[in-house]
Design a protein around this motif. Structure first.
Motif, short mmCIF file in Angstrom:
data_model
loop_
_atom_site.label_atom_id
_atom_site.label_comp_id
_atom_site.label_asym_id
_atom_site.label_seq_id
_atom_site.Cartn_x
_atom_site.Cartn_y
_atom_site.Cartn_z
N MET A 144 0.85 -1.17 0.00
CA MET A 144 0.00 0.00 0.00
C MET A 144 0.89 1.22 0.00
O MET A 144 1.80 1.32 0.80
CB MET A 144 -0.86 -0.05 1.25
N PHE A 145 0.64 2.08 -0.93
CA PHE A 145 1.41 3.32 -0.98
C PHE A 145 0.51 4.44 -0.47
O PHE A 145 -0.50 4.73 -1.09
CB PHE A 145 1.84 3.64 -2.41
N PRO A 146 0.87 5.07 0.64
CA PRO A 146 0.09 6.23 1.08
C PRO A 146 0.12 7.28 -0.02
O PRO A 146 1.03 7.31 -0.84
CB PRO A 146 0.85 6.71 2.31
N PRO A 147 -0.87 8.17 -0.03
CA PRO A 147 -0.91 9.20 -1.08
C PRO A 147 0.32 10.10 -1.01
O PRO A 147 0.95 10.23 0.04
CB PRO A 147 -2.19 9.97 -0.79
N PRO A 148 0.66 10.71 -2.12
CA PRO A 148 1.84 11.57 -2.18
C PRO A 148 1.90 12.61 -1.07
O PRO A 148 2.96 12.84 -0.49
CB PRO A 148 1.75 12.22 -3.55
N ASP A 149 0.78 13.26 -0.76
CA ASP A 149 0.79 14.30 0.27
C ASP A 149 1.21 13.76 1.63
O ASP A 149 1.95 14.40 2.37
CB ASP A 149 -0.57 14.98 0.39
N ARG A 200 -1.94 1.49 -2.00
CA ARG A 200 -1.13 2.66 -2.30
C ARG A 200 -1.81 3.67 -3.19
O ARG A 200 -2.81 3.42 -3.78
CB ARG A 200 0.16 2.24 -2.94
N SER A 201 -1.16 4.79 -3.35
CA SER A 201 -1.56 5.81 -4.30
C SER A 201 -0.39 6.01 -5.25
O SER A 201 0.67 5.47 -5.05
CB SER A 201 -1.78 7.15 -3.63
N THR A 202 -0.60 6.85 -6.24
CA THR A 202 0.48 7.14 -7.17
C THR A 202 1.66 7.69 -6.39
O THR A 202 1.50 8.57 -5.56
CB THR A 202 0.00 8.18 -8.20
N PRO A 203 2.86 7.17 -6.64
CA PRO A 203 4.01 7.59 -5.85
C PRO A 203 4.42 9.04 -6.08
O PRO A 203 4.19 9.60 -7.13
CB PRO A 203 5.12 6.67 -6.32
N VAL A 204 5.06 9.61 -5.05
CA VAL A 204 5.65 10.92 -5.16
C VAL A 204 6.78 10.76 -6.17
O VAL A 204 7.49 9.77 -6.14
CB VAL A 204 6.24 11.34 -3.79
N SER A 205 6.95 11.71 -7.06
CA SER A 205 8.00 11.53 -8.06
C SER A 205 9.37 11.61 -7.40
O SER A 205 9.66 12.55 -6.69
CB SER A 205 7.88 12.60 -9.13
N GLY A 206 10.16 10.57 -7.63
CA GLY A 206 11.53 10.53 -7.14
C GLY A 206 11.65 10.45 -5.64
O GLY A 206 10.69 10.56 -4.90
N GLY A 207 12.88 10.22 -5.18
CA GLY A 207 13.16 10.21 -3.76
C GLY A 207 12.74 8.93 -3.06
O GLY A 207 11.98 8.13 -3.57
N ARG A 208 13.26 8.77 -1.87
CA ARG A 208 12.99 7.55 -1.10
C ARG A 208 11.52 7.40 -0.72
O ARG A 208 11.03 6.30 -0.63
CB ARG A 208 13.87 7.51 0.13
N SER A 209 10.81 8.49 -0.51
CA SER A 209 9.42 8.39 -0.06
C SER A 209 8.51 7.78 -1.12
O SER A 209 7.46 7.25 -0.80
CB SER A 209 8.89 9.74 0.39
#
Length: 193
Positions: free
Chosen positions: A1-6, A55-64
């Motif tokens: 599950m990917f939490p939302p980008p925010d 999950r939600s769409t991932p934050v672009s780039g980075g470890r998060s």
């Protein structure tokens, strides 16, 4: 599950503002896997080393962008067979979660989840039931987001008091991971009907 980008950006911002944080979790040494993941409010993530994850769409780039909750880790199971086993089933309705607290497994530091964790556990049980016959990891379910594979007391303490924004989990994704990258194979909705 990917939490939302925010939600992931909020946590990353908090951690980055206090000190420099360790890098993202390492790739899975070239192995691929399938996962089922639940998605908060937006389309869920992919299953890598095959797994079901929310999950939600991932934050672009980075470890998060790689922070996720694995509902079922399936190793090298056939992605098409896993996706087929999950298709057309009911997994319950949407529920609300937030990132809160911390813990560790040996040197691994993780962020915990709060909110409707019983609904998340029910989703996980339904996913595992639908995957009967597959090699699902049988360890107790402890929903978390791995934040670092290197222990840091400062990181653990910073996470201990963190209580992030709430989000709605309305779907989960079947995700395949290879070489540390995630690819969504299917997005399955959580509905009350």
């Amino acid at each position: 599950m990917f939490p939302p980008p925010d939600a992931r950006r909020d946590l990353a911002s908090r951690l980055d503002g206090r000190r420099s944080t360790p890098g993202s979790p390492p790739a899975s040494a070239g192995r691929s896997s399938s996962q089922a993941q639940s998605t908060p409010g937006s389309p869920p993530a992919s299953a890598g080393r095959f797994s079901s994850q929310a999950r939600s769409t991932p934050v672009s780039g980075g470890r998060s962008a790689k922070w996720h909750v694995t509902l079922a880790f399936l190793g090298d199971a056939d992605p098409a067979a896993v996706t087929s086993a999950l298709a057309g089933r009911s997994f319950g309705g949407p529920f609300r979660l937030r990132i809160a607290g911390s813990g560790r497994f040996g040197s691994v530091v993780w962020a915990g989840l709060a909110g409707d964790v019983p609904a998340l556990a029910d989703l996980r049980a339904r996913v595992v039931s639908a995957l009967a016959g597959f090699p699902v990891d049988e360890r107790d379910f402890k929903p978390h987001l791995t934040v670092s594979y290197r222990f840091s007391r400062t990181l653990l303490d910073d996470l201990a008091t963190y209580d992030g924004p709430e989000w709605e989990t309305s779907s989960f994704a079947v995700v395949r991971s290879a070489h540390g990258e995630y690819a969504q194979l299917a997005l399955l909705p959580l509905t009350t009907s």
